[in-house]
Motif scaffolding. Structure first.
Motif, PDB file in Angstrom:
ATOM      1  N   HIS A 177       0.861  -1.017  -0.034  1.00 51.69           N
ATOM      2  CA  HIS A 177      -0.107   0.122   0.065  1.00 51.69           C
ATOM      3  C   HIS A 177       0.731   1.382  -0.065  1.00 51.69           C
TER       4      HIS A 177
ATOM      5  N   THR B  49       2.539   4.728   0.683  1.00 52.40           N
ATOM      6  CA  THR B  49       2.128   5.601   2.062  1.00 52.40           C
ATOM      7  C   THR B  49       1.764   6.732   1.850  1.00 52.40           C
ATOM      8  N   TRP B  50       1.944   7.396   0.808  1.00 53.25           N
ATOM      9  CA  TRP B  50       1.153   8.813   0.643  1.00 53.25           C
ATOM     10  C   TRP B  50       0.008   8.886   0.120  1.00 53.25           C
TER      11      TRP B  50
ATOM     12  N   ARG C 283      -1.653   7.092  -3.252  1.00 47.79           N
ATOM     13  CA  ARG C 283      -2.276   5.681  -3.172  1.00 47.79           C
ATOM     14  C   ARG C 283      -3.477   5.987  -3.768  1.00 47.79           C
TER      15      ARG C 283
ATOM     16  N   ASP D  36      -1.904  -4.379   4.206  1.00 53.64           N
ATOM     17  CA  ASP D  36      -0.872  -3.509   4.240  1.00 53.64           C
ATOM     18  C   ASP D  36       0.443  -4.108   4.808  1.00 53.64           C
ATOM     19  N   GLN D  37       1.454  -3.173   4.760  1.00 52.39           N
ATOM     20  CA  GLN D  37       2.509  -3.558   5.536  1.00 52.39           C
ATOM     21  C   GLN D  37       2.781  -4.256   6.703  1.00 52.39           C
TER      22      GLN D  37
ATOM     23  N   ASP E 246       9.904  -0.097   2.625  1.00 52.09           N
ATOM     24  CA  ASP E 246       9.148   0.132   1.604  1.00 52.09           C
ATOM     25  C   ASP E 246       9.954   0.462  -0.007  1.00 52.09           C
TER      26      ASP E 246
ATOM     27  N   GLY F  45       6.182   2.406  -1.319  1.00 48.55           N
ATOM     28  CA  GLY F  45       5.186   1.422  -0.852  1.00 48.55           C
ATOM     29  C   GLY F  45       4.176   0.797  -1.789  1.00 48.55           C
TER      30      GLY F  45
END
Length: 231
Positions: A152, A154-155, A159, A196-197, A216, A220
């Protein structure tokens, strides 16, 4: 070819990859805008393979992901459950010891490998947690695992753009370069549905992997998760 669904029935997923095998590597390069090569290099660096180590490359497809590991001096065993992918890989890279194998029932002894990696394949396994436990079984105590998987961004603004690309642009681009573009509609859906992470890190830890961390890549879009089997 019938496209696979998100319940990930193994025969459907295998048939889907059989159908895209011939142009799979080319399609990945186009759809990733060339980033796939950088991601493979990052996997090699994260796994930190040493000459002579035994490395399992699970979901290896045609073996393209195995080449950087082999070049680093490892004895790498590319393994996949798509016979179409393996046939294509064997024709292109006959020197690789390609093995047919199911991630849920790996055909290897306990502790057979010093390290293992799976790139863009864990997402397509019917039982992710069982696959992580099976990887733990075949890696020796102290051995490492690197999972390279879509994740996913990260920004938040990026995204939003990324999800729009996945669901709209990716299948359209695939029609121009892939022999089976419908497969990429499934792949786009499976990426969007993936945890997600932090969520994947929790699943690695629950499967028994220790020292779990992630890094990432490409903001990401992709994440590398690293784990170690306790002694």
């Amino acid at each position: 070819m019938a496209r696979a669904q998100l319940d990930k029935q193994p025969h459907e997923v295998a048939a889907m990859f059989d159908g895209v095998a011939e142009r799979y590597d080319l399609t990945n390069d186009v759809l990733s805008l060339g980033q796939a090569r950088l991601w493979r290099r990052a996997v090699r660096e994260a796994l930190d393979v040493r000459p002579g180590e035994r490395v399992l490359d699970l979901a290896a497809g045609t073996g393209t992901s195995s080449e950087p590991l082999r070049a680093a001096g490892a004895f790498v065993v590319p393994t996949d459950f798509s016979l179409g992918m393996l046939r294509t890989g064997k024709r292109r890279q006959p020197h690789l010891p390609l093995v047919a194998g199911d991630a849920l029932r790996l055909p290897f002894a306990d502790g057979a490998f010093d390290a293992a990696t799976i790139s863009f394949g864990l997402r397509n396994v019917a039982d992710v947690d069982a696959a992580l436990r099976e990887l733990l079984r075949v890696v020796r105590p102290g051995g490492r695992l690197v999972v390279c998987e879509f994740s996913h961004p990260t920004w938040a603004p990026f995204r939003t753009v990324y999800v729009e690309y996945l669901m709209r642009a990716l299948p359209r681009v695939a029609r121009a370069v892939s022999s089976e573009p419908d497969a990429y509609a499934y792949l786009a859906e499976s990426i969007r549905a993936w945890p997600d992470q932090a969520g994947l890190a929790r699943r690695l830890a629950a499967a028994g992997w220790g020292s779990v961390r992630w890094r990432d890549l490409t903001g990401g879009v992709v994440a590398l998760h690293h784990g170690v089997r306790a002694g």
